[in-house]
Design a protein around this motif. Structure first.
Motif, PDB file in Angstrom:
ATOM      1  N   GLU A  87     -10.019   6.916   5.552  1.00  0.00           N
ATOM      2  CA  GLU A  87      -9.355   8.131   5.044  1.00  0.00           C
ATOM      3  C   GLU A  87      -7.871   7.824   4.869  1.00  0.00           C
ATOM      4  OE1 GLU A  87      -9.593  11.207   8.056  1.00  0.00           O
ATOM      5  OE2 GLU A  87      -9.113   9.773   9.653  1.00  0.00           O
ATOM      6  N   CYS A  88      -7.281   8.476   3.874  1.00  0.00           N
ATOM      7  CA  CYS A  88      -5.845   8.309   3.671  1.00  0.00           C
ATOM      8  C   CYS A  88      -5.292   9.484   2.878  1.00  0.00           C
ATOM      9  CB  CYS A  88      -5.541   6.995   2.927  1.00  0.00           C
ATOM     10  SG  CYS A  88      -5.945   7.033   1.174  1.00  0.00           S
ATOM     11  N   ALA A  89      -3.972   9.517   2.764  1.00  0.00           N
ATOM     12  CA  ALA A  89      -3.317  10.451   1.848  1.00  0.00           C
ATOM     13  C   ALA A  89      -2.245   9.678   1.117  1.00  0.00           C
ATOM     14  CB  ALA A  89      -2.726  11.628   2.611  1.00  0.00           C
ATOM     15  N   GLY A  90      -1.996  10.071  -0.119  1.00  0.00           N
ATOM     16  CA  GLY A  90      -1.018   9.337  -0.897  1.00  0.00           C
ATOM     17  C   GLY A  90      -0.858   9.923  -2.286  1.00  0.00           C
ATOM     18  N   VAL A  91      -0.454   9.051  -3.229  1.00  0.00           N
ATOM     19  CA  VAL A  91      -0.107   9.497  -4.577  1.00  0.00           C
ATOM     20  C   VAL A  91      -0.875   8.660  -5.593  1.00  0.00           C
ATOM     21  CG1 VAL A  91       1.804   9.776  -6.207  1.00  0.00           C
ATOM     22  CG2 VAL A  91       2.202  10.105  -3.750  1.00  0.00           C
ATOM     23  N   ILE A  92      -1.444   9.331  -6.585  1.00  0.00           N
ATOM     24  CA  ILE A  92      -2.154   8.598  -7.637  1.00  0.00           C
ATOM     25  C   ILE A  92      -1.137   7.824  -8.480  1.00  0.00           C
ATOM     26  CG2 ILE A  92      -3.590   8.808  -9.720  1.00  0.00           C
ATOM     27  CD1 ILE A  92      -4.904  11.264  -8.472  1.00  0.00           C
ATOM     28  N   VAL A  93      -1.327   6.499  -8.610  1.00  0.00           N
ATOM     29  CA  VAL A  93      -0.416   5.681  -9.421  1.00  0.00           C
ATOM     30  C   VAL A  93      -1.109   5.119 -10.662  1.00  0.00           C
ATOM     31  CG1 VAL A  93       1.136   5.069  -7.524  1.00  0.00           C
ATOM     32  CG2 VAL A  93      -0.893   3.645  -7.976  1.00  0.00           C
ATOM     33  N   GLU A  97       0.029  12.720  -8.790  1.00  0.00           N
ATOM     34  CA  GLU A  97      -0.698  13.746  -8.029  1.00  0.00           C
ATOM     35  C   GLU A  97      -0.836  13.312  -6.562  1.00  0.00           C
ATOM     36  OE1 GLU A  97      -5.042  15.965  -8.437  1.00  0.00           O
ATOM     37  OE2 GLU A  97      -4.386  14.644 -10.041  1.00  0.00           O
ATOM     38  N   GLU A  98      -0.511  14.212  -5.661  1.00  0.00           N
ATOM     39  CA  GLU A  98      -0.648  13.933  -4.230  1.00  0.00           C
ATOM     40  C   GLU A  98      -2.047  14.317  -3.776  1.00  0.00           C
ATOM     41  OE1 GLU A  98       2.578  15.928  -2.268  1.00  0.00           O
ATOM     42  OE2 GLU A  98       4.071  14.540  -3.103  1.00  0.00           O
ATOM     43  N   VAL A  99      -2.704  13.406  -3.079  1.00  0.00           N
ATOM     44  CA  VAL A  99      -4.117  13.619  -2.738  1.00  0.00           C
ATOM     45  C   VAL A  99      -4.436  13.140  -1.324  1.00  0.00           C
ATOM     46  CG1 VAL A  99      -5.059  13.522  -5.093  1.00  0.00           C
ATOM     47  CG2 VAL A  99      -4.617  11.388  -3.845  1.00  0.00           C
ATOM     48  N   ALA A 100      -5.464  13.759  -0.759  1.00  0.00           N
ATOM     49  CA  ALA A 100      -6.112  13.220   0.436  1.00  0.00           C
ATOM     50  C   ALA A 100      -7.407  12.569  -0.047  1.00  0.00           C
ATOM     51  CB  ALA A 100      -6.415  14.341   1.424  1.00  0.00           C
ATOM     52  N   CYS A 101      -7.827  11.487   0.616  1.00  0.00           N
ATOM     53  CA  CYS A 101      -8.952  10.702   0.098  1.00  0.00           C
ATOM     54  C   CYS A 101      -9.965  10.359   1.178  1.00  0.00           C
ATOM     55  CB  CYS A 101      -8.455   9.376  -0.483  1.00  0.00           C
ATOM     56  SG  CYS A 101      -7.050   9.488  -1.580  1.00  0.00           S
ATOM     57  N   LEU A 102     -11.238  10.596   0.870  1.00  0.00           N
ATOM     58  CA  LEU A 102     -12.326  10.077   1.688  1.00  0.00           C
ATOM     59  C   LEU A 102     -12.658   8.683   1.169  1.00  0.00           C
ATOM     60  CD1 LEU A 102     -14.561  10.606   3.853  1.00  0.00           C
ATOM     61  CD2 LEU A 102     -16.021  11.348   1.956  1.00  0.00           C
ATOM     62  N   LEU A 103     -12.605   7.684   2.026  1.00  0.00           N
ATOM     63  CA  LEU A 103     -12.781   6.296   1.596  1.00  0.00           C
ATOM     64  C   LEU A 103     -14.039   5.677   2.204  1.00  0.00           C
ATOM     65  CD1 LEU A 103      -9.100   5.128   2.255  1.00  0.00           C
ATOM     66  CD2 LEU A 103     -10.057   5.986   0.105  1.00  0.00           C
ATOM     67  N   THR A 104     -14.579   4.684   1.519  1.00  0.00           N
ATOM     68  CA  THR A 104     -15.670   3.895   2.097  1.00  0.00           C
ATOM     69  C   THR A 104     -15.082   2.654   2.768  1.00  0.00           C
ATOM     70  OG1 THR A 104     -17.067   4.736   0.339  1.00  0.00           O
ATOM     71  CG2 THR A 104     -17.921   2.867   1.534  1.00  0.00           C
ATOM     72  N   LEU A 131     -11.513  12.574  -3.981  1.00  0.00           N
ATOM     73  CA  LEU A 131     -10.127  13.064  -3.892  1.00  0.00           C
ATOM     74  C   LEU A 131     -10.125  14.532  -3.492  1.00  0.00           C
ATOM     75  CD1 LEU A 131      -8.781  11.562  -7.249  1.00  0.00           C
ATOM     76  CD2 LEU A 131      -8.483  10.611  -4.944  1.00  0.00           C
ATOM     77  N   MET A 132      -9.209  14.897  -2.613  1.00  0.00           N
ATOM     78  CA  MET A 132      -9.095  16.292  -2.177  1.00  0.00           C
ATOM     79  C   MET A 132      -7.630  16.695  -2.274  1.00  0.00           C
ATOM     80  SD  MET A 132     -11.234  15.377   1.265  1.00  0.00           S
ATOM     81  CE  MET A 132     -12.382  16.703   1.541  1.00  0.00           C
ATOM     82  N   PRO A 133      -7.365  17.974  -2.480  1.00  0.00           N
ATOM     83  CA  PRO A 133      -5.963  18.389  -2.471  1.00  0.00           C
ATOM     84  C   PRO A 133      -5.376  18.253  -1.070  1.00  0.00           C
ATOM     85  CG  PRO A 133      -7.436  20.284  -2.765  1.00  0.00           C
ATOM     86  CD  PRO A 133      -8.301  19.073  -2.735  1.00  0.00           C
ATOM     87  N   ILE A 134      -4.049  18.113  -0.992  1.00  0.00           N
ATOM     88  CA  ILE A 134      -3.385  18.153   0.312  1.00  0.00           C
ATOM     89  C   ILE A 134      -3.393  19.615   0.764  1.00  0.00           C
ATOM     90  CG2 ILE A 134      -1.195  17.717   1.529  1.00  0.00           C
ATOM     91  CD1 ILE A 134      -1.996  15.107   0.404  1.00  0.00           C
ATOM     92  N   PRO A 135      -3.894  19.917   1.958  1.00  0.00           N
ATOM     93  CA  PRO A 135      -3.875  21.326   2.409  1.00  0.00           C
ATOM     94  C   PRO A 135      -2.439  21.869   2.423  1.00  0.00           C
ATOM     95  CG  PRO A 135      -5.280  19.999   3.841  1.00  0.00           C
ATOM     96  CD  PRO A 135      -4.561  19.036   2.948  1.00  0.00           C
ATOM     97  N   ASN A 136      -2.312  23.182   2.219  1.00  0.00           N
ATOM     98  CA  ASN A 136      -0.989  23.832   2.150  1.00  0.00           C
ATOM     99  C   ASN A 136      -0.115  23.471   3.343  1.00  0.00           C
ATOM    100  OD1 ASN A 136      -1.884  25.089  -0.115  1.00  0.00           O
ATOM    101  ND2 ASN A 136      -2.101  27.136   0.823  1.00  0.00           N
ATOM    102  N   GLY A 137       1.085  22.976   3.061  1.00  0.00           N
ATOM    103  CA  GLY A 137       2.043  22.717   4.123  1.00  0.00           C
ATOM    104  C   GLY A 137       1.762  21.461   4.934  1.00  0.00           C
ATOM    105  N   TYR A 138       0.732  20.708   4.559  1.00  0.00           N
ATOM    106  CA  TYR A 138       0.405  19.478   5.296  1.00  0.00           C
ATOM    107  C   TYR A 138       1.277  18.320   4.810  1.00  0.00           C
ATOM    108  CZ  TYR A 138      -3.822  20.758   7.935  1.00  0.00           C
ATOM    109  OH  TYR A 138      -4.700  21.267   8.839  1.00  0.00           O
TER     110      TYR A 138
END
Lengths: 337, 337
Positions: free
Chosen positions: A83-89, A100-107, A122-129
């Motif tokens: 799992e991670c969070a970051g920015v689509i490049v 786009e800022e995203v949270a990610c479920l990874l294999t 890809l998932m949105p970053i929860p509000n204020g996270y």
């Protein structure tokens, strides 16, 4: 160390380097041999985006993988990190947006500067996270919701039994259970841990060292989230209510247990055992979608909180896993790039 | 023997006698002690209708009950009989009609001239079915559909493994599986029985005396209908495909088996064990409704046929159960009044 000055021909609208820093294991089964190395940036397959990792969650499965006890699924990255969070490049051939800022479920692949992610994960970053908070919530949210919501169908008024209530899975599951209107029972091994569970909303607190949970909850548990496995199998069946559903997602108490099908039949009971990582892309996308639909509102509204123990730089991945193994961590560990 | 000349004050629009003939067991655990006796006609509770039984299906559970191995659920009739077909003679406080011909799922009481039936357990007689045929199909249809359709979610393209393919449950399940578009595999103990399965549409025929079904179907079975229990537990898990679901409804091979949760987790597998009889009125109504919606069209269109071995008069119930025990019956036994 990165090569931002090189722009490959096939990514005209982005500046993606050809190599990146990532955690590599140099000695088989030796967690301490993890070190930062320069490796190629992953190549995108159709339907994938490239995410620049800002924060990567640390999971017990990562530790098991370094010990040789969690085989990497075929086709997955050999790099650790679920799992991670970051920015689509690089949006690849998807309709997602660069920046786009995203949270990610990874294999796999999260312990790195860049990771390729199927767009369905890809998932949105929860509000204020923050990125750190977002990176810490993905695995637990998808795991608990897919098993307890989607598979076992926990509903209002159910009695929901959670083993290991004070752990990362447990603390999330308690809050989710309460948000769904369930009565939540937990087992844990100390008064202090049970106090943590109580503060999160748990209704019934059982110290498994002093009390037989199966006797206390006999015929009452509609849904059971189990991380113990064989050792609790007979007790879980005893604790089950009519039409009860037990889901095993961990086997800290062994894999082989005696199952009395007569007892299970008397309850019309169901036993499932699942793991998230081995699911295919379509299945993961289905779970991510349902998790965002059902759990993200609870995160956005702060109905579920999540405790970060502390963060460490990516280079100290070995130290992070060492701490996890020592069992002294009470919240989530997150690596930052 | 009946008392049709007496009309109780509380059933002004019907002529219901106060007593009826029913099969009564005079000696505990002795199947041969069943005999026809004069007993009170059941009193209707709210939501129940009184059905004059024309035909009552004979089930293995009846045999087990006479042997003391199948306790009567609390509140249920002590009289044997889990399914019947007949005519409504008292609609009680329901909006059903006197004279209506119905098939009935019972919690007991079918081996009698009259039986009280919750309105949610009434089903139409399938097109062109006699009372005898209708009485023979209720238990098997509700049992197979509730487990395989509603619980395990069998769908087109699935591999559906049926143990005991040539039995009453098996022959129905084969046809249902084929009607739903599944590939059907069966186990049975003789070439003759497998031939019966093949004629009903089974695609994969396994003689369990000559072949290990788990080896043949390793990792392939999406849904398993099991009547063996403990003896097949490990093999069923081995035969299971990813996301497989095994449902045990019988335990001819014992109740206690070793379950390897690690093997189950590798499949993300689910094991359920269920019985129909102990479900409450609401749950039975839910199953009856879904069975009529999904299975009755297949009966009406003759997509599923059902073999009646032979019929016997109600008075010969002991003889019918004796035949069932001998294992020489190849279709359904039905008692007629």
């Amino acid at each position: 160390m990165t090569t931002l000055d090189i722009m490959p021909e096939n990514t005209a609208n982005t500046v993606t380097p050809e190599t990146m820093q990532a955690i590599v294991q140099t000695e088989e089964k030796v967690t301490a041999s993890l070190e930062l190395q320069e490796v190629p940036v992953p190549t995108l397959k159709s339907g994938e985006v490239l995410v620049e990792v800002k924060a990567a969650g640390v999971n017990r499965a990562d530790l098991l993988q370094t010990q040789g006890n969690y085989p990497v699924p075929p086709g997955a990255s050999e790099i650790l990190g679920l799992e991670c969070a970051g920015v689509i490049v690089d949006a690849g051939d998807t309709d997602r947006s660069i920046g786009e800022e995203v949270a990610c479920l990874l294999t796999g692949g999260g312990y790195a500067q860049f990771v390729a992610v199927p767009q369905g994960q890809l998932m949105p970053i929860p509000n204020g996270y923050s990125f750190v908070e977002a990176a810490s919530i993905v695995e637990v949210a998808c795991t608990v919701w897919s098993n307890i919501g989607m598979l076992a169908g926990l509903k209002e008024g159910d009695l929901f039994l959670i083993h290991g209530g004070a752990g990362g899975i447990g603390t999330f599951a308690i809050q989710m259970g309460k948000a769904l209107g369930a009565t939540v029972a937990v087992t844990a091994g100390s008064a202090e841990k049970l106090e943590t569970c109580k503060e999160l909303g748990a209704d019934i607190l059982i110290n498994y060292k002093e009390e037989d949970f199966a006797e206390t909850l006999k015929n009452q548990a509609d849904v059971i989230l189990d991380i113990i496995g064989a050792k609790y199998l007979a007790q879980n069946v005893k604790a089950m209510a009519k039409d009860g559903h037990m889901v095993t997602i961990g086997m800290q108490g062994g894999v082989k247990g005696e199952l009395n099908l007569g007892h299970l039949l008397a309850k019309r009971g169901t036993i499932s055992a699942t793991a998230l990582r081995g699911r295919d892309v379509e299945d993961k996308a289905r779970i991510v979608r349902s998790t965002v639909d059902n759990i993200w509102p609870l995160l956005n509204n702060k109905k579920i909180s999540h405790h970060i123990d502390h963060t460490l730089p990516l280079a100290q991945a070995a130290e992070a896993l060492q701490k996890l193994q020592e069992g002294t961590v009470t919240g989530k560990l997150v690596l930052t790039t």
